[in-house]
Design a protein around this motif. Structure first.
Motif, short mmCIF file in Angstrom:
data_model
loop_
_atom_site.label_atom_id
_atom_site.label_comp_id
_atom_site.label_asym_id
_atom_site.label_seq_id
_atom_site.Cartn_x
_atom_site.Cartn_y
_atom_site.Cartn_z
N ARG A 259 -34.23 62.69 43.29
CA ARG A 259 -32.89 62.92 43.05
C ARG A 259 -33.01 64.46 44.13
O ARG A 259 -32.68 65.43 44.64
CB ARG A 259 -32.36 63.35 41.38
CG ARG A 259 -30.84 64.21 41.62
CD ARG A 259 -30.97 64.41 39.68
NE ARG A 259 -31.68 65.29 39.39
CZ ARG A 259 -31.81 66.59 39.17
NH1 ARG A 259 -30.80 67.14 40.26
NH2 ARG A 259 -32.80 67.32 39.09
N ASP B 67 -25.15 62.03 42.79
CA ASP B 67 -24.95 61.67 41.52
C ASP B 67 -25.51 59.72 41.32
O ASP B 67 -25.11 59.93 39.58
CB ASP B 67 -23.57 62.01 42.02
CG ASP B 67 -22.75 60.65 42.92
OD1 ASP B 67 -23.45 60.36 43.60
OD2 ASP B 67 -21.32 60.77 42.92
N HIS B 68 -26.11 59.56 41.67
CA HIS B 68 -26.22 57.56 41.67
C HIS B 68 -27.42 56.99 41.93
O HIS B 68 -27.77 58.23 43.66
CB HIS B 68 -25.09 56.80 41.84
CG HIS B 68 -23.95 56.75 40.81
ND1 HIS B 68 -23.37 57.44 41.52
CD2 HIS B 68 -23.78 56.33 39.62
CE1 HIS B 68 -22.18 57.55 40.63
NE2 HIS B 68 -22.91 56.66 39.44
N ARG C 107 -27.11 56.53 36.72
CA ARG C 107 -25.94 57.59 37.31
C ARG C 107 -26.40 58.37 36.88
O ARG C 107 -27.00 58.40 35.97
CB ARG C 107 -24.88 57.16 36.17
CG ARG C 107 -23.75 58.32 36.53
CD ARG C 107 -22.13 58.40 35.45
NE ARG C 107 -22.97 57.71 34.08
CZ ARG C 107 -22.02 59.01 33.40
NH1 ARG C 107 -21.97 59.51 33.43
NH2 ARG C 107 -22.38 58.62 31.70
N VAL C 108 -26.51 59.82 37.52
CA VAL C 108 -27.65 60.83 37.01
C VAL C 108 -26.31 61.66 35.98
O VAL C 108 -24.96 62.15 36.36
CB VAL C 108 -27.78 61.79 38.24
CG1 VAL C 108 -28.85 63.10 37.97
CG2 VAL C 108 -28.69 60.85 39.07
N TYR D 62 -37.05 59.14 38.81
CA TYR D 62 -35.76 59.59 39.16
C TYR D 62 -35.33 61.37 39.66
O TYR D 62 -34.78 61.16 40.52
CB TYR D 62 -34.57 58.88 38.43
CG TYR D 62 -34.69 57.88 37.84
CD1 TYR D 62 -35.60 57.06 38.61
CD2 TYR D 62 -34.18 56.67 36.64
CE1 TYR D 62 -35.18 55.59 38.12
CE2 TYR D 62 -34.67 55.97 36.38
CZ TYR D 62 -34.22 54.58 37.36
OH TYR D 62 -34.58 53.48 37.36
N GLU D 63 -35.67 61.70 38.78
CA GLU D 63 -36.57 63.10 39.02
C GLU D 63 -36.62 63.08 41.20
O GLU D 63 -36.21 64.16 41.35
CB GLU D 63 -37.03 63.79 38.05
CG GLU D 63 -36.64 64.31 36.80
CD GLU D 63 -35.09 64.71 36.65
OE1 GLU D 63 -35.69 66.38 37.48
OE2 GLU D 63 -34.29 64.60 36.89
N ARG E 158 -38.71 58.91 34.18
CA ARG E 158 -37.93 59.96 34.56
C ARG E 158 -38.04 60.76 35.20
O ARG E 158 -37.60 60.93 36.31
CB ARG E 158 -38.05 60.11 33.32
CG ARG E 158 -37.07 62.01 33.72
CD ARG E 158 -37.28 62.62 32.28
NE ARG E 158 -36.30 62.28 31.06
CZ ARG E 158 -34.93 62.51 30.93
NH1 ARG E 158 -34.53 62.70 31.83
NH2 ARG E 158 -34.17 61.40 29.48
N HIS F 53 -26.97 66.61 36.50
CA HIS F 53 -27.83 66.92 37.48
C HIS F 53 -29.31 66.75 36.80
O HIS F 53 -30.06 67.46 37.02
CB HIS F 53 -28.21 68.77 37.65
CG HIS F 53 -26.08 68.63 37.90
ND1 HIS F 53 -26.27 68.48 39.10
CD2 HIS F 53 -25.64 69.22 37.11
CE1 HIS F 53 -24.57 69.59 39.39
NE2 HIS F 53 -24.76 69.76 38.29
N GLY F 54 -29.45 65.80 35.69
CA GLY F 54 -30.94 65.43 35.77
C GLY F 54 -31.47 65.15 34.29
O GLY F 54 -32.28 64.76 33.38
N TYR G 279 -30.79 59.84 33.03
CA TYR G 279 -29.87 58.78 33.63
C TYR G 279 -29.44 57.56 32.94
O TYR G 279 -30.01 56.62 31.84
CB TYR G 279 -31.24 58.54 34.51
CG TYR G 279 -31.20 59.51 34.95
CD1 TYR G 279 -31.10 60.00 36.78
CD2 TYR G 279 -32.66 60.16 34.28
CE1 TYR G 279 -31.11 60.87 37.47
CE2 TYR G 279 -33.11 61.54 35.34
CZ TYR G 279 -32.95 61.47 36.67
OH TYR G 279 -33.22 62.87 37.85
#
Length: 124
Positions: free
Chosen positions: A64, A103-104, A12-13, A60-61, A57, A16-17, A20
């Motif tokens: 996203r 958002d995920h 889950r985000v 994921y960033e 991170r 907005h980051g 997580y």
């Protein structure tokens, strides 16, 4: 998709980051890392494994921000000496209500255990 559930992590985000959180972590992830990390946040991982947390991170960033799938694969080296796996392939999939809103993240990974390469020259 049932065949792949053990290889899936749902992340889950948060804000907005800002962070997580692992909502679901399949058995393959738990066995690879030696820990059930459902409910754990990346900020918590950064506190105990800063290098790994930073790379996680950043990945994921990236996913996203571009809102597109991203794939990685590779050998695990000296940066993860306690790892239970020696090779991995992962795909990071952005999920959200609209294309521009992520958002995920769904992470699908496969891992090769360290002992699978025993006796193979050049692999440990």
């Amino acid at each position: 998709m049932a065949e792949f559930l053990r290889n899936i992590a749902l992340v889950r985000v948060i804000d907005h980051g800002v962070d997580y959180e692992y909502r679901i972590a399949g058995d393959a992830h738990v066995m690879a890392f030696g820990s059930a990390f459902q409910g754990v946040r990346v900020s918590q991982i950064e506190a105990v494994a800063p290098d790994y947390g930073r790379v996680t991170r950043a990945t994921y960033e990236h996913v996203r921000n571009i809102a597109e799938p991203y794939c990685v694969r590779g050998w695990v080296g000296e940066d993860m000496p306690d790892s239970r796996f020696s090779y991995h392939e992962s795909v990071f999939l952005p999920l959200g209500p609209r294309e521009e809103v992520v958002d995920h993240l769904m992470v699908v990974s496969t891992y090769v255990p360290r002992n699978a390469w025993a006796g193979t020259p050049g692999r440990s």
